[in-house]
Write a protein that holds these residues in place. Structure first.
Motif, short mmCIF file in Angstrom:
data_model
loop_
_atom_site.label_atom_id
_atom_site.label_comp_id
_atom_site.label_asym_id
_atom_site.label_seq_id
_atom_site.Cartn_x
_atom_site.Cartn_y
_atom_site.Cartn_z
N MET A 1 0.84 -1.20 0.00
CA MET A 1 0.00 0.00 0.00
C MET A 1 0.87 1.25 0.00
SD MET A 1 -2.97 -1.02 2.77
CE MET A 1 -1.81 -1.73 3.96
N LEU A 2 0.34 2.31 -0.57
CA LEU A 2 1.03 3.60 -0.59
C LEU A 2 0.09 4.67 -0.06
CD1 LEU A 2 3.45 5.39 -1.36
CD2 LEU A 2 2.48 5.55 -3.67
N GLU A 3 0.51 5.35 0.99
CA GLU A 3 -0.29 6.43 1.57
C GLU A 3 0.36 7.76 1.18
OE1 GLU A 3 -0.70 7.93 6.00
OE2 GLU A 3 -1.94 6.13 5.69
N GLU B 1 9.66 8.71 -6.95
CA GLU B 1 10.52 7.53 -6.79
C GLU B 1 9.80 6.42 -6.02
OE1 GLU B 1 11.49 10.78 -6.09
OE2 GLU B 1 13.68 10.82 -5.87
N VAL B 2 9.05 6.81 -4.98
CA VAL B 2 8.34 5.81 -4.17
C VAL B 2 7.21 5.16 -4.97
CG1 VAL B 2 6.99 5.42 -2.07
CG2 VAL B 2 8.98 6.92 -2.01
N LYS B 3 6.61 5.92 -5.89
CA LYS B 3 5.61 5.33 -6.78
C LYS B 3 6.22 4.20 -7.60
CE LYS B 3 2.60 9.37 -7.50
NZ LYS B 3 2.17 10.39 -8.51
N ASP B 4 7.46 4.40 -8.05
CA ASP B 4 8.15 3.36 -8.82
C ASP B 4 8.38 2.12 -7.96
OD1 ASP B 4 8.27 5.07 -10.96
OD2 ASP B 4 10.35 5.67 -10.64
N LEU B 5 8.80 2.34 -6.70
CA LEU B 5 9.01 1.21 -5.79
C LEU B 5 7.69 0.47 -5.55
CD1 LEU B 5 10.74 -0.45 -3.83
CD2 LEU B 5 10.20 1.25 -2.06
N TYR B 6 6.63 1.23 -5.37
CA TYR B 6 5.30 0.64 -5.17
C TYR B 6 4.93 -0.28 -6.33
CZ TYR B 6 0.18 0.42 -5.16
OH TYR B 6 -1.13 -0.01 -5.20
N LYS B 7 5.15 0.18 -7.56
CA LYS B 7 4.84 -0.63 -8.74
C LYS B 7 5.66 -1.91 -8.76
CE LYS B 7 3.72 3.35 -11.70
NZ LYS B 7 4.16 4.12 -12.88
N ALA B 8 6.95 -1.79 -8.44
CA ALA B 8 7.83 -2.96 -8.45
C ALA B 8 7.39 -3.99 -7.41
CB ALA B 8 9.28 -2.54 -8.21
N LEU B 9 7.05 -3.53 -6.21
CA LEU B 9 6.63 -4.45 -5.15
C LEU B 9 5.30 -5.11 -5.47
CD1 LEU B 9 7.63 -2.51 -1.88
CD2 LEU B 9 8.92 -4.27 -3.12
N ILE B 10 4.38 -4.33 -6.06
CA ILE B 10 3.10 -4.89 -6.49
C ILE B 10 3.32 -6.01 -7.51
CG2 ILE B 10 1.10 -4.40 -7.96
CD1 ILE B 10 0.45 -3.65 -5.20
N LYS B 11 4.20 -5.75 -8.49
CA LYS B 11 4.47 -6.73 -9.54
C LYS B 11 5.09 -8.00 -8.96
CE LYS B 11 4.43 -8.01 -13.84
NZ LYS B 11 3.15 -8.21 -14.54
N PHE C 1 14.91 -8.01 -13.07
CA PHE C 1 14.20 -7.60 -14.28
C PHE C 1 12.96 -6.80 -13.96
CE2 PHE C 1 12.43 -11.60 -12.95
CZ PHE C 1 11.07 -11.56 -13.29
N VAL C 2 12.34 -7.04 -12.79
CA VAL C 2 11.17 -6.27 -12.38
C VAL C 2 11.59 -4.87 -11.98
CG1 VAL C 2 9.27 -6.08 -10.72
CG2 VAL C 2 9.90 -8.32 -11.65
N PHE C 3 12.63 -4.77 -11.14
CA PHE C 3 13.11 -3.46 -10.71
C PHE C 3 13.60 -2.64 -11.90
CE2 PHE C 3 13.58 -5.77 -6.63
CZ PHE C 3 12.88 -4.89 -5.82
N GLU C 4 14.27 -3.28 -12.84
CA GLU C 4 14.77 -2.56 -14.02
C GLU C 4 13.63 -2.00 -14.86
OE1 GLU C 4 17.35 -5.25 -16.03
OE2 GLU C 4 18.86 -5.23 -14.44
N LYS C 5 12.49 -2.68 -14.85
CA LYS C 5 11.34 -2.22 -15.62
C LYS C 5 10.64 -1.03 -14.98
CE LYS C 5 7.00 -3.84 -17.68
NZ LYS C 5 6.12 -5.03 -17.90
N TYR C 6 10.56 -1.03 -13.64
CA TYR C 6 9.72 -0.03 -12.96
C TYR C 6 10.50 1.07 -12.25
CZ TYR C 6 5.80 -3.16 -13.81
OH TYR C 6 4.84 -3.94 -14.41
#
Length: 204
Positions: A88-90, A121-131, A196-201
């Protein structure tokens, strides 16, 4: 190692800051990354007392008791053995200075406060963790299906009567086939390296 000059350079406070790749060598977490095994840092959040280092293989958490203490407890959570969930992202309100990213890795919950200037930047981390969470969930289902398929095949073969009296040979052949099936399924559905997930997001 991480002295006042480095802290000033990175703008650290009790609220976490996202560290840029060119400054990874200035943080303590870098000492615990298994560079020898091609492990690398993809995202790093640091406050005065804690570090959260996301590599392609694991989350490395340096837990400081306080901003003034030099004592640290090191935790390492491999993605392969600790499923990421409940991501989750608040976002920050009008008067808030920080945003908060929350998730569980294994049974351990995390809630990390980050300065709101790092929202992109945190939005990018959120996407990577979700994936990673979605992939791990899907792979668990596929691996379970593979095991169930093997069990059905084994049961079916066990009911077939054979005139061949060499049961030892049959057992060895069946056992070898079952082992190979499990090994191939594990390789296909048990991911250890999520670079490969982190590199994408992650867009550093």
């Amino acid at each position: 190692m991480f002295g006042k000059v480095a802290a000033d350079l990175l703008g650290l406070s009790d609220v976490g800051s996202v560290i840029k790749p060119e400054n990874y060598d200035k943080v303590d977490s870098d000492d615990y990354v298994m560079h020898e095994d091609d492990e690398r840092i993809y995202f790093l959040i640091k406050s005065k007392s804690d570090e959260y280092c996301f590599t392609n293989n694991a989350l490395i958490h340096l837990d400081g008791t306080s901003a003034t203490s030099k004592k640290r407890m090191l935790y390492r959570y491999s993605y392969a053995t600790n499923k990421i969930s409940d991501v989750m992202l608040e976002t920050a309100g009008t008067v808030d200075l920080d945003i908060e990213i929350k998730f569980k890795i294994g049974s351990q919950p995390f809630s990390i406060d980050v300065h709101k200037k790092h929202i992109e930047e945190v939005k990018d981390l959120y996407k990577a963790l979700i994936k990673i969470s979605e992939m791990t969930h899907d792979n668990e289902i596929s691996l379970r299906f593979a095991k169930e398929s093997l069990d059905i095949a084994s049961t079916t073969l066990g009911r077939v009567t054979s005139t061949d009296n060499n049961l030892v040979v049959q057992f060895k052949m069946l056992n070898q086939a079952a082992f190979q099936w499990k090994e191939e399924s594990k390789k296909q559905y048990s991911v250890k390296d999520f670079g490969f997930v982190f590199e994408k997001y992650i867009n550093n």
